[in-house]
Design a protein around this motif. Structure first.
Motif, PDB file in Angstrom:
ATOM      1  N   THR A 100       1.084  -1.451  -0.044  1.00  0.00           N
ATOM      2  CA  THR A 100      -0.442   0.015   0.123  1.00  0.00           C
ATOM      3  C   THR A 100       1.221   1.017  -0.119  1.00  0.00           C
ATOM      4  O   THR A 100       2.204   1.212   1.036  1.00  0.00           O
ATOM      5  N   VAL A 101       0.287   2.332  -1.006  1.00  0.00           N
ATOM      6  CA  VAL A 101       1.198   3.957  -1.488  1.00  0.00           C
ATOM      7  C   VAL A 101       0.828   4.546   0.320  1.00  0.00           C
ATOM      8  O   VAL A 101      -0.360   4.832   0.602  1.00  0.00           O
ATOM      9  N   VAL A 102       1.266   4.674   0.888  1.00  0.00           N
ATOM     10  CA  VAL A 102       1.320   5.541   2.154  1.00  0.00           C
ATOM     11  C   VAL A 102       1.433   7.498   1.854  1.00  0.00           C
ATOM     12  O   VAL A 102       1.366   7.821   2.886  1.00  0.00           O
ATOM     13  N   GLY A 103       2.537   7.978   1.112  1.00  0.00           N
ATOM     14  CA  GLY A 103       2.714   8.449   0.695  1.00  0.00           C
ATOM     15  C   GLY A 103       3.196   8.709  -0.377  1.00  0.00           C
ATOM     16  O   GLY A 103       3.734   7.776  -1.177  1.00  0.00           O
ATOM     17  N   GLU A 104       3.430  10.200  -1.352  1.00  0.00           N
ATOM     18  CA  GLU A 104       4.219   9.968  -2.512  1.00  0.00           C
ATOM     19  C   GLU A 104       4.559  12.283  -2.748  1.00  0.00           C
ATOM     20  O   GLU A 104       3.914  12.853  -2.122  1.00  0.00           O
ATOM     21  N   CYS A 105       5.315  12.405  -3.108  1.00  0.00           N
ATOM     22  CA  CYS A 105       6.081  13.385  -3.422  1.00  0.00           C
ATOM     23  C   CYS A 105       6.803  14.005  -4.869  1.00  0.00           C
ATOM     24  O   CYS A 105       7.428  12.403  -5.454  1.00  0.00           O
ATOM     25  N   GLY A 106       7.227  14.954  -5.206  1.00  0.00           N
ATOM     26  CA  GLY A 106       7.244  15.083  -7.066  1.00  0.00           C
ATOM     27  C   GLY A 106       9.487  15.495  -6.391  1.00  0.00           C
ATOM     28  O   GLY A 106       9.584  15.928  -7.216  1.00  0.00           O
ATOM     29  N   LEU A 107       9.458  16.030  -5.621  1.00  0.00           N
ATOM     30  CA  LEU A 107      10.774  16.634  -5.695  1.00  0.00           C
ATOM     31  C   LEU A 107      12.021  16.523  -4.331  1.00  0.00           C
ATOM     32  O   LEU A 107      10.714  15.022  -2.835  1.00  0.00           O
ATOM     33  N   ALA A 108      12.925  16.095  -4.493  1.00  0.00           N
ATOM     34  CA  ALA A 108      13.805  15.248  -3.309  1.00  0.00           C
ATOM     35  C   ALA A 108      14.258  16.230  -2.499  1.00  0.00           C
ATOM     36  O   ALA A 108      14.486  15.464  -0.338  1.00  0.00           O
ATOM     37  N   SER A 109      13.456  17.683  -2.121  1.00  0.00           N
ATOM     38  CA  SER A 109      13.465  18.503  -0.767  1.00  0.00           C
ATOM     39  C   SER A 109      12.429  17.768   0.248  1.00  0.00           C
ATOM     40  O   SER A 109      12.403  18.524   1.291  1.00  0.00           O
ATOM     41  N   GLU A 110      11.097  17.235  -0.625  1.00  0.00           N
ATOM     42  CA  GLU A 110      10.602  17.150   0.499  1.00  0.00           C
ATOM     43  C   GLU A 110      10.140  16.057   0.731  1.00  0.00           C
ATOM     44  O   GLU A 110       9.839  15.392   1.986  1.00  0.00           O
TER      45      GLU A 110
END
Length: 225
Positions: free
Chosen positions: A31-41
């Motif tokens: 299951t996916v519990v999170g996602e982001c598009g930037l390394a800084s995040e």
């Protein structure tokens, strides 16, 4: 009932993140519990969601994905890290190996391979797997123009050093090697340094390639999926 593997996806392409979310959501064990598009995040997201596995792209909009992988590995020793790439170059694969990630997967790989990499990373974060690594090592060894020079008597590995070489070839990290051999981390690092020195190698990939050329290990026994 076993808890599902929790995953955080880090990729600069929205469609890729969506595709991974759909792929993982179809598997009841992940299951996916999170996602982001930037390394800084990413660091804050991983710290807050505490996933079993992070799936990240080599090329992020604001940073080198493998540098992020190194930072995550340093902060979270037990975190499984799967690197996705659209770059097929052997050098990228070897960088991933040295970075300490758990799996290296091309973005064109079958869905089963991606899911298999996630499962591998969840249970063996310190062990590296990548389809085609043995062939990449063989290619690198074949193009070496000159034989490697060794210190006097340097080609002679002790039984303990040969054991370390064999464990390096399976993809185990240095801490994992220490645990397998029941020695301290500093002792394991000393053994690894001795192996590198005797093989005239600067890193793991170089040591494995040299060992293959010398017949100390066989290509089919080195790190591969």
């Amino acid at each position: 009932m076993q808890s599902p593997i929790t995953v955080v996806v880090i990729d600069g392409h929205t469609l890729t993140r969506y595709g991974l979310f759909r792929l993982v959501s179809a598997d009841t064990g992940i299951t996916v519990v999170g996602e982001c598009g930037l390394a800084s995040e990413a660091p804050a997201l991983v710290a807050s969601s505490r996933p079993d596995v992070v799936v990240l792209d080599v090329a992020l909009p604001d940073a080198d994905g493998l540098q992020l992988a190194r930072e995550l590995r340093d902060r979270h020793a037990e975190l499984g890290i799967v690197v996705l790439t659209a770059q097929a170059e052997d050098d990228v694969l070897f960088r991933a190996l040295e970075t300490g990630v758990s799996a290296f997967v091309h973005k064109t790989a079958p869905n089963t391979e991606v899911l298999g990499a996630i499962r591998h990373a969840a249970v063996a974060a310190a062990s590296f797997t990548a389809t085609g690594l043995a062939h990449a090592l063989a290619r690198r060894a074949q193009v070496a123009a000159e034989p490697v020079g060794f210190p006097a008597g340097g080609m002679l590995l002790s039984p303990r050093e040969f054991e370390v070489l064999s464990l390096l070839a399976t993809g185990l990290s240095v801490p994992a090697i220490a645990g397998t051999m029941f020695v301290s981390l500093s002792t394991a690092k000393t053994y690894v340094s001795r192996v590198y020195e005797k093989l005239g190698a600067a890193n793991r990939a170089s040591a494995i390639m040299t060992a293959m050329r010398l017949g100390l290990i066989k290509p089919e026994l080195s790190v591969m999926a």
